[in-house]
Design an enzyme around this catalytic site. Structure first.
Site, PDB file in Angstrom:
ATOM      1  N   CYS A 181       1.380  -0.833  -0.191  1.00 53.64           N
ATOM      2  CA  CYS A 181       0.158  -0.179   0.033  1.00 53.64           C
ATOM      3  C   CYS A 181       1.126   1.466   0.123  1.00 53.64           C
ATOM      4  O   CYS A 181       1.453   1.622  -0.951  1.00 53.64           O
ATOM      5  CB  CYS A 181      -1.178  -0.168   1.214  1.00 53.64           C
ATOM      6  SG  CYS A 181      -2.489   1.015   1.012  1.00 53.64           S
ATOM      7  N   HIS A 204      -3.773  -4.592  -0.858  1.00 55.22           N
ATOM      8  CA  HIS A 204      -3.338  -5.511   0.553  1.00 55.22           C
ATOM      9  C   HIS A 204      -3.824  -7.324   1.084  1.00 55.22           C
ATOM     10  O   HIS A 204      -5.253  -7.842   1.017  1.00 55.22           O
ATOM     11  CB  HIS A 204      -3.967  -4.808   1.744  1.00 55.22           C
ATOM     12  CG  HIS A 204      -4.607  -4.170   2.258  1.00 55.22           C
ATOM     13  ND1 HIS A 204      -3.312  -3.124   3.178  1.00 55.22           N
ATOM     14  CD2 HIS A 204      -4.695  -2.337   1.827  1.00 55.22           C
ATOM     15  CE1 HIS A 204      -3.585  -1.979   3.508  1.00 55.22           C
ATOM     16  NE2 HIS A 204      -4.272  -0.848   2.389  1.00 55.22           N
ATOM     17  N   GLU A 257      -3.205  -9.159   3.046  1.00 55.51           N
ATOM     18  CA  GLU A 257      -2.699 -10.011   4.427  1.00 55.51           C
ATOM     19  C   GLU A 257      -4.850  -9.732   4.659  1.00 55.51           C
ATOM     20  O   GLU A 257      -5.559 -10.202   5.085  1.00 55.51           O
ATOM     21  CB  GLU A 257      -2.336  -9.052   5.700  1.00 55.51           C
ATOM     22  CG  GLU A 257      -3.026  -7.219   5.510  1.00 55.51           C
ATOM     23  CD  GLU A 257      -2.295  -6.564   4.690  1.00 55.51           C
ATOM     24  OE1 GLU A 257      -1.621  -6.611   3.612  1.00 55.51           O
ATOM     25  OE2 GLU A 257      -2.094  -5.144   5.011  1.00 55.51           O
TER      26      GLU A 257
END
Lengths: 251, 193
Positions: free
Chosen positions: B77, B175, B177
């Site tokens: 990001c 992202h 994650e």
């Protein structure tokens, strides 16, 4: 293309999910972590946890819950309820929440929106607005819809956008709990007047309501609770039908 | 495997740490140059505003250290954006690894872009086993323009670089994650590089 989002909302008290939840294959329907994992697995795009705890002790339990959700769930989630300071938000983000949602506290002290977006970035600041249409005028309500104000929904939404909100979660009190569909006219107006994403909330009863809020309501995301918790609308079926109606969703 | 997540005060790194824990890796959070240099793999995260994040890097001297790293580095990001030449956010000079600039989305689209969008034209071992048009979770108001180092593309009003690679430096705008199983696969690919 950016897809429309489907967001189940879980009410949390004392670190446990409340409101009836009747979900397939759950060992413990009160365990927010297990429920969140289930939702992630069946294709929910995001989750919202609304903390309805009354006491500070219970809020400490919520932080612990947030930590466990972040540990085990691989989609984004927002935490709302009782947040009124930079410190509150810092604690939640430190525990792994992706976004926070503020409501009455923003109305009482609008500078909170600026403070949060300056410190943590707009992307994690959701401003939730509860409003009711009376005689053609949409007015903002506080404290879970129990206290009326003279504030106009559209003016308030515009103001929080300017103050740095990254997203609006709009709940129509006229529609909430009715299962008669979302407040699409007001949602479309919000979407036209603002340039941040709008989450529709209140009124979901069937799949057509979701189709309508994405098409007529121009909503970017739709939030619901009981229709998902009781399996009345299975999320995989909902997304398949949205896709069949040319609405971009993540499948 | 020693994995270090650079902890310079910018944003939510807990989620990244947890995502690696789900893959069986205990990541170390650190801003200590010795610890970072000793890592096998490095994550350069970032959430928030670019100029203040860059100021935090400068305060800790990490702006000098990061460009010298020889291990695989993954910017996520804002981390990816700070590895570019510059960003319009706060008129900030970046670390200049990726030869491209970061610009703000125009108001033809809602800003920030928030939600799930697809990545395509995938080039790089980072995306091994990831299908074209896989969905990733994105939240951002600024985007990297294409350059020769683009390894994934996304459409949002315009077509932009949602991932970049220069030698051992990788950057993803999305992202991983928070991007379900496909995101976890990308993190595993990074560990396997």
């Amino acid at each position: 293309m950016l897809t429309k989002r489907i967001i189940p909302c879980l009410d949390i008290k004392d670190g446990r999910t409340v409101k009836g939840v009747n979900f397939v294959d759950l060992r413990d329907a009160g365990d927010p972590v297990e429920l969140a994992k289930q939702y992630a697995d069946i294709g929910a795009d995001e989750l919202v946890f609304l903390d309805i705890s009354a006491t500070l002790e219970d809020r400490a339990t919520t932080l612990d819950m947030v930590l466990h959700v972040a540990e085990q769930v691989n989609i984004p989630f927002t935490v709302g309820g009782g947040i009124s300071s930079v410190e509150d938000v810092d604690a939640l983000l430190q525990c792994g929440a992706d976004k926070v949602s503020i409501n009455s506290s923003a109305v009482k002290r609008p500078d909170l929106v600026n403070e949060l977006s300056d410190k943590f970035g707009s992307q994690c600041v959701v401003v939730a607005i509860d409003a009711k249409e009376v005689d053609g005028q949409w007015k903002v309500y506080l404290a879970g819809g129990s206290i009326p104000t003279e504030i106009d929904l559209f003016e308030w939404a515009k103001e929080v956008e300017e103050r740095g909100a990254g997203e609006i979660l709009f709940t129509s009190m006229n529609h909430d709990g009715t299962k008669n569909g979302f407040a699409n006219k007001a949602l479309a107006r919000l979407s036209e007047e603002l340039n941040i994403p709008i989450i529709a909330s209140g009124g979901a009863g069937n799949i057509q309501h979701f189709i309508d809020t994405f098409k007529e309501g121009k909503s970017d995301a739709a939030l619901a609770a009981s229709v998902f918790h009781f399996g009345e609308i299975p999320i995989p079926d909902l997304k398949k039908d949205l896709k069949a109606n040319n609405i971009e969703v993540r499948l | 495997m020693k994995l270090v997540i650079i902890n310079y005060g910018a944003g939510n790194i807990k989620s990244i740490q947890f995502a690696f824990k789900r893959l069986g890796i205990d990541a170390i959070l650190s801003n200590d140059p010795d610890e970072i240099l000793a890592a096998d793999k490095i994550i350069f995260p970032g959430v928030g505003e670019a100029s203040s994040a860059m100021a935090m890097l400068q305060n800790s001297g990490l702006n000098k250290l990061i460009p010298t790293l020889k291990q695989p580095v993954l910017g996520i990001c804002l981390g990816m954006q700070l590895l570019c030449e510059s960003t319009e956010e706060g008129n900030t000079k970046g670390l200049g690894i990726f030869r491209t600039k970061v610009k703000r989305f125009t108001n033809d689209v809602k800003v920030p872009q928030m939600g799930w969008n697809v990545i395509k034209d995938l080039k790089s071992d980072l995306f091994s086993g990831i299908k074209e048009n896989e969905y990733m979770y994105l939240v951002h108001s600024y985007y990297a323009e294409h350059c020769g180092e683009t390894i994934a593309k996304t459409d949002y009003g315009i077509n932009y670089a949602s991932a970049l690679q220069h030698d051992n430096f990788y950057g993803v705008q999305f992202h991983p994650e928070k991007s379900s199983l496909a995101g976890a696969k990308i993190l595993q690919n990074f560990l396997d590089l």
